[in-house]
Design a protein around this motif. Structure first.
Motif, PDB file in Angstrom:
ATOM      1  N   ASN A  12     -44.800  48.904  26.326  1.00  0.00           N
ATOM      2  CA  ASN A  12     -44.774  48.573  24.994  1.00  0.00           C
ATOM      3  C   ASN A  12     -43.746  47.301  24.882  1.00  0.00           C
ATOM      4  OD1 ASN A  12     -44.106  49.266  22.075  1.00  0.00           O
ATOM      5  ND2 ASN A  12     -41.993  49.524  22.904  1.00  0.00           N
ATOM      6  N   ALA A  13     -42.664  47.277  26.002  1.00  0.00           N
ATOM      7  CA  ALA A  13     -41.592  46.276  25.962  1.00  0.00           C
ATOM      8  C   ALA A  13     -42.089  45.073  25.617  1.00  0.00           C
ATOM      9  CB  ALA A  13     -40.885  46.327  27.299  1.00  0.00           C
ATOM     10  N   GLY A  14     -41.322  44.392  24.778  1.00  0.00           N
ATOM     11  CA  GLY A  14     -41.905  42.804  24.405  1.00  0.00           C
ATOM     12  C   GLY A  14     -40.717  42.039  23.873  1.00  0.00           C
ATOM     13  N   VAL A  15     -40.714  40.820  23.947  1.00  0.00           N
ATOM     14  CA  VAL A  15     -40.100  39.850  23.223  1.00  0.00           C
ATOM     15  C   VAL A  15     -41.003  38.846  22.470  1.00  0.00           C
ATOM     16  CG1 VAL A  15     -38.157  40.112  24.803  1.00  0.00           C
ATOM     17  CG2 VAL A  15     -39.724  38.316  25.556  1.00  0.00           C
ATOM     18  N   TYR A  16     -40.175  38.319  21.371  1.00  0.00           N
ATOM     19  CA  TYR A  16     -40.743  37.443  20.656  1.00  0.00           C
ATOM     20  C   TYR A  16     -39.946  36.411  20.077  1.00  0.00           C
ATOM     21  CZ  TYR A  16     -44.205  35.801  16.668  1.00  0.00           C
ATOM     22  OH  TYR A  16     -44.907  35.076  15.882  1.00  0.00           O
ATOM     23  N   PHE A  17     -39.341  35.489  20.732  1.00  0.00           N
ATOM     24  CA  PHE A  17     -38.323  34.493  20.472  1.00  0.00           C
ATOM     25  C   PHE A  17     -38.461  33.881  19.158  1.00  0.00           C
ATOM     26  CE2 PHE A  17     -37.347  35.172  25.069  1.00  0.00           C
ATOM     27  CZ  PHE A  17     -36.088  35.966  24.949  1.00  0.00           C
ATOM     28  N   GLU A  18     -39.735  33.390  19.094  1.00  0.00           N
ATOM     29  CA  GLU A  18     -40.226  32.419  18.050  1.00  0.00           C
ATOM     30  C   GLU A  18     -40.079  33.091  16.707  1.00  0.00           C
ATOM     31  OE1 GLU A  18     -43.460  30.067  20.749  1.00  0.00           O
ATOM     32  OE2 GLU A  18     -43.418  32.445  20.600  1.00  0.00           O
ATOM     33  N   LYS A  19     -39.900  34.373  16.713  1.00  0.00           N
ATOM     34  CA  LYS A  19     -39.957  35.119  15.371  1.00  0.00           C
ATOM     35  C   LYS A  19     -38.605  34.752  14.852  1.00  0.00           C
ATOM     36  CE  LYS A  19     -41.268  38.423  12.442  1.00  0.00           C
ATOM     37  NZ  LYS A  19     -42.639  38.123  11.603  1.00  0.00           N
ATOM     38  N   TYR A  20     -37.630  34.393  15.487  1.00  0.00           N
ATOM     39  CA  TYR A  20     -36.175  34.258  15.070  1.00  0.00           C
ATOM     40  C   TYR A  20     -35.691  32.928  14.929  1.00  0.00           C
ATOM     41  CZ  TYR A  20     -36.898  39.177  16.449  1.00  0.00           C
ATOM     42  OH  TYR A  20     -37.482  40.181  16.621  1.00  0.00           O
ATOM     43  N   LEU A  21     -36.424  31.886  16.021  1.00  0.00           N
ATOM     44  CA  LEU A  21     -35.995  30.678  16.478  1.00  0.00           C
ATOM     45  C   LEU A  21     -37.098  29.861  15.922  1.00  0.00           C
ATOM     46  CD1 LEU A  21     -34.476  31.428  19.660  1.00  0.00           C
ATOM     47  CD2 LEU A  21     -33.024  31.189  17.543  1.00  0.00           C
ATOM     48  N   ASP A  22     -36.657  28.568  15.252  1.00  0.00           N
ATOM     49  CA  ASP A  22     -37.821  27.363  15.079  1.00  0.00           C
ATOM     50  C   ASP A  22     -37.975  26.640  16.242  1.00  0.00           C
ATOM     51  OD1 ASP A  22     -39.588  25.959  13.672  1.00  0.00           O
ATOM     52  OD2 ASP A  22     -37.783  24.742  12.467  1.00  0.00           O
ATOM     53  N   GLU A  23     -39.065  26.770  17.022  1.00  0.00           N
ATOM     54  CA  GLU A  23     -39.508  25.949  17.936  1.00  0.00           C
ATOM     55  C   GLU A  23     -40.902  25.211  17.718  1.00  0.00           C
ATOM     56  OE1 GLU A  23     -38.924  28.516  21.366  1.00  0.00           O
ATOM     57  OE2 GLU A  23     -36.903  29.037  20.872  1.00  0.00           O
ATOM     58  N   PRO A  24     -40.667  24.378  17.062  1.00  0.00           N
ATOM     59  CA  PRO A  24     -42.212  23.607  16.768  1.00  0.00           C
ATOM     60  C   PRO A  24     -42.410  22.668  17.809  1.00  0.00           C
ATOM     61  CG  PRO A  24     -40.194  22.540  15.363  1.00  0.00           C
ATOM     62  CD  PRO A  24     -39.635  23.837  16.145  1.00  0.00           C
ATOM     63  N   LEU A  25     -43.511  22.009  17.853  1.00  0.00           N
ATOM     64  CA  LEU A  25     -43.740  21.178  18.783  1.00  0.00           C
ATOM     65  C   LEU A  25     -43.027  20.055  18.884  1.00  0.00           C
ATOM     66  CD1 LEU A  25     -46.283  20.741  20.822  1.00  0.00           C
ATOM     67  CD2 LEU A  25     -47.337  19.036  19.090  1.00  0.00           C
ATOM     68  N   GLY A  26     -42.238  19.415  20.038  1.00  0.00           N
ATOM     69  CA  GLY A  26     -41.312  18.570  20.163  1.00  0.00           C
ATOM     70  C   GLY A  26     -39.967  19.184  20.317  1.00  0.00           C
ATOM     71  N   GLN A  27     -39.712  20.514  19.952  1.00  0.00           N
ATOM     72  CA  GLN A  27     -38.667  21.118  20.317  1.00  0.00           C
ATOM     73  C   GLN A  27     -38.817  22.573  20.889  1.00  0.00           C
ATOM     74  OE1 GLN A  27     -36.187  21.670  16.500  1.00  0.00           O
ATOM     75  NE2 GLN A  27     -37.444  19.929  15.782  1.00  0.00           N
ATOM     76  N   ILE A  28     -39.862  22.632  21.864  1.00  0.00           N
ATOM     77  CA  ILE A  28     -40.275  23.982  22.371  1.00  0.00           C
ATOM     78  C   ILE A  28     -39.116  24.242  23.497  1.00  0.00           C
ATOM     79  CG2 ILE A  28     -41.893  25.054  24.066  1.00  0.00           C
ATOM     80  CD1 ILE A  28     -44.142  23.441  22.638  1.00  0.00           C
ATOM     81  N   ASN A  29     -38.853  25.487  23.489  1.00  0.00           N
ATOM     82  CA  ASN A  29     -37.803  25.901  24.466  1.00  0.00           C
ATOM     83  C   ASN A  29     -38.517  26.561  25.745  1.00  0.00           C
ATOM     84  OD1 ASN A  29     -35.819  27.602  26.033  1.00  0.00           O
ATOM     85  ND2 ASN A  29     -34.671  27.458  24.302  1.00  0.00           N
ATOM     86  N   TYR A  30     -38.633  25.790  26.930  1.00  0.00           N
ATOM     87  CA  TYR A  30     -39.347  26.376  27.880  1.00  0.00           C
ATOM     88  C   TYR A  30     -38.842  27.607  28.619  1.00  0.00           C
ATOM     89  CZ  TYR A  30     -42.447  22.828  26.830  1.00  0.00           C
ATOM     90  OH  TYR A  30     -43.801  21.914  26.249  1.00  0.00           O
ATOM     91  N   GLN A  31     -37.477  27.644  28.354  1.00  0.00           N
ATOM     92  CA  GLN A  31     -36.810  28.682  29.148  1.00  0.00           C
ATOM     93  C   GLN A  31     -36.934  29.996  28.430  1.00  0.00           C
ATOM     94  OE1 GLN A  31     -32.569  27.572  28.954  1.00  0.00           O
ATOM     95  NE2 GLN A  31     -32.729  27.057  31.363  1.00  0.00           N
ATOM     96  N   HIS A  32     -37.209  29.982  27.078  1.00  0.00           N
ATOM     97  CA  HIS A  32     -37.727  31.071  26.240  1.00  0.00           C
ATOM     98  C   HIS A  32     -39.103  31.603  26.588  1.00  0.00           C
ATOM     99  CE1 HIS A  32     -34.473  30.421  22.629  1.00  0.00           C
ATOM    100  NE2 HIS A  32     -34.137  31.012  23.943  1.00  0.00           N
ATOM    101  N   TRP A  33     -40.090  30.442  26.799  1.00  0.00           N
ATOM    102  CA  TRP A  33     -41.402  30.546  27.107  1.00  0.00           C
ATOM    103  C   TRP A  33     -41.592  31.494  28.294  1.00  0.00           C
ATOM    104  CZ3 TRP A  33     -45.441  26.442  25.665  1.00  0.00           C
ATOM    105  CH2 TRP A  33     -46.958  26.880  25.951  1.00  0.00           C
ATOM    106  N   GLU A  34     -40.893  30.776  29.634  1.00  0.00           N
ATOM    107  CA  GLU A  34     -40.809  31.592  30.928  1.00  0.00           C
ATOM    108  C   GLU A  34     -40.408  32.949  30.736  1.00  0.00           C
ATOM    109  OE1 GLU A  34     -38.581  29.121  33.152  1.00  0.00           O
ATOM    110  OE2 GLU A  34     -40.069  27.425  33.481  1.00  0.00           O
ATOM    111  N   GLU A  35     -39.248  33.136  29.851  1.00  0.00           N
ATOM    112  CA  GLU A  35     -38.835  34.495  29.762  1.00  0.00           C
ATOM    113  C   GLU A  35     -39.864  35.690  29.077  1.00  0.00           C
ATOM    114  OE1 GLU A  35     -36.229  37.791  30.143  1.00  0.00           O
ATOM    115  OE2 GLU A  35     -36.402  36.119  31.327  1.00  0.00           O
ATOM    116  N   THR A  36     -40.448  35.120  27.801  1.00  0.00           N
ATOM    117  CA  THR A  36     -41.633  35.684  27.521  1.00  0.00           C
ATOM    118  C   THR A  36     -42.513  36.044  28.322  1.00  0.00           C
ATOM    119  OG1 THR A  36     -41.121  34.405  25.179  1.00  0.00           O
ATOM    120  CG2 THR A  36     -43.211  35.350  25.277  1.00  0.00           C
ATOM    121  N   PHE A  37     -42.972  35.297  29.071  1.00  0.00           N
ATOM    122  CA  PHE A  37     -44.160  35.498  30.113  1.00  0.00           C
ATOM    123  C   PHE A  37     -43.524  36.767  31.122  1.00  0.00           C
ATOM    124  CE2 PHE A  37     -47.198  32.525  28.943  1.00  0.00           C
ATOM    125  CZ  PHE A  37     -48.193  32.880  29.593  1.00  0.00           C
TER     126      PHE A  37
END
Length: 233
Positions: free
Chosen positions: A83-108
């Motif tokens: 069940n454990a999970g994260v969804y950074f984009e739910k709280y942070l605006d990260e559109p194309l051009g401003q993608i936070n790849y550290q968040h993406w790696e942590e999400t994975f």
């Protein structure tokens, strides 16, 4: 007595899973990253002291997963709930051009690798049980067929990868009698879903439990909504 291991049990769906399974008389191993500050979970443990225990577990830490698997060696676990999970984009605006790849790696690390790490570590515990179920709480956002809007690249891809990994796991453990299921809980009133969501945690978990009670071995590897319908890949 059936038994269940649940990750991310300190709030939201995880806490509701722990409560409903404890109320149903199951032996519940409830995990979270910081038990000392998991007030709601600790209150639940006090209410169900005979059949619910709380364990420290960060699904991104292999040492903690291995330690818990060793501590529970010899204890059959009928159902593992990833069940454990994260969804950074739910709280942070990260559109194309401003993608936070550290968040993406942590999400994975959390949503995909964490669930696979845990499932791998507890295969023997599940194999020794009666129900033999491994469950991943996924999302319809992981369905490539249902992507109709832009954004949420990290979360969507992490859930799509989770579904693919669990489908592969279903094939590998099938010969041992284990079943693997992916569940979409719906839009739920959690911190992630927000107060405007149409489903309460109680209703979502109740309906997911009904799905799991109705599945058969031939359904292993399938992706279900909380209402029992199958989600396209």
């Amino acid at each position: 007595m059936h038994s269940v291991l649940i990750t991310g049990s300190n709030r939201g769906l995880g806490l509701e899973w722990a409560e409903q399974m404890a109320e149903a008389g199951w032996r519940v191993y409830a995990t979270c990253r910081d038990p000392e500050h998991a007030d709601s979970l600790n209150m639940l443990q006090s209410a169900f002291a005979k059949n619910l225990t709380v364990h420290r577990l960060d699904v991104t830490h292999q040492d903690e997963i291995s330690a818990l698997a060793e501590a529970l060696r010899g204890h059959p676990i009928d159902r593992v709930i990833n069940n454990a999970g994260v969804y950074f984009e739910k709280y942070l605006d990260e559109p194309l051009g401003q993608i936070n790849y550290q968040h993406w790696e942590e999400t994975f690390r959390v949503n995909t690798l964490g669930a696979v790490r845990l499932s791998e570590a507890f295969v023997e515990h599940v194999a020794a049980s009666r129900l033999k179920q491994i469950v991943a709480i996924s999302s319809h956002m992981g369905s490539i067929a249902e992507i109709a809007v832009e954004g949420d690249y990290a979360y969507r891809s992490s859930k799509a990868a989770l579904n693919a990994a669990m489908k592969g796991l279903a094939h590998e453990v099938q010969a041992r009698g284990l079943s693997v299921f992916m569940l979409h809980p719906g839009w739920v009133q959690t911190r992630m879903g927000g107060p405007g969501a149409p489903l309460t945690t109680m209703d979502s978990v109740k309906r997911m439990r009904q799905v799991l009670e109705g599945v058969q071995a031939k359904d292993s590897g399938r992706f279900f909504r909380y209402d029992g319908s199958v989600i396209p890949w």
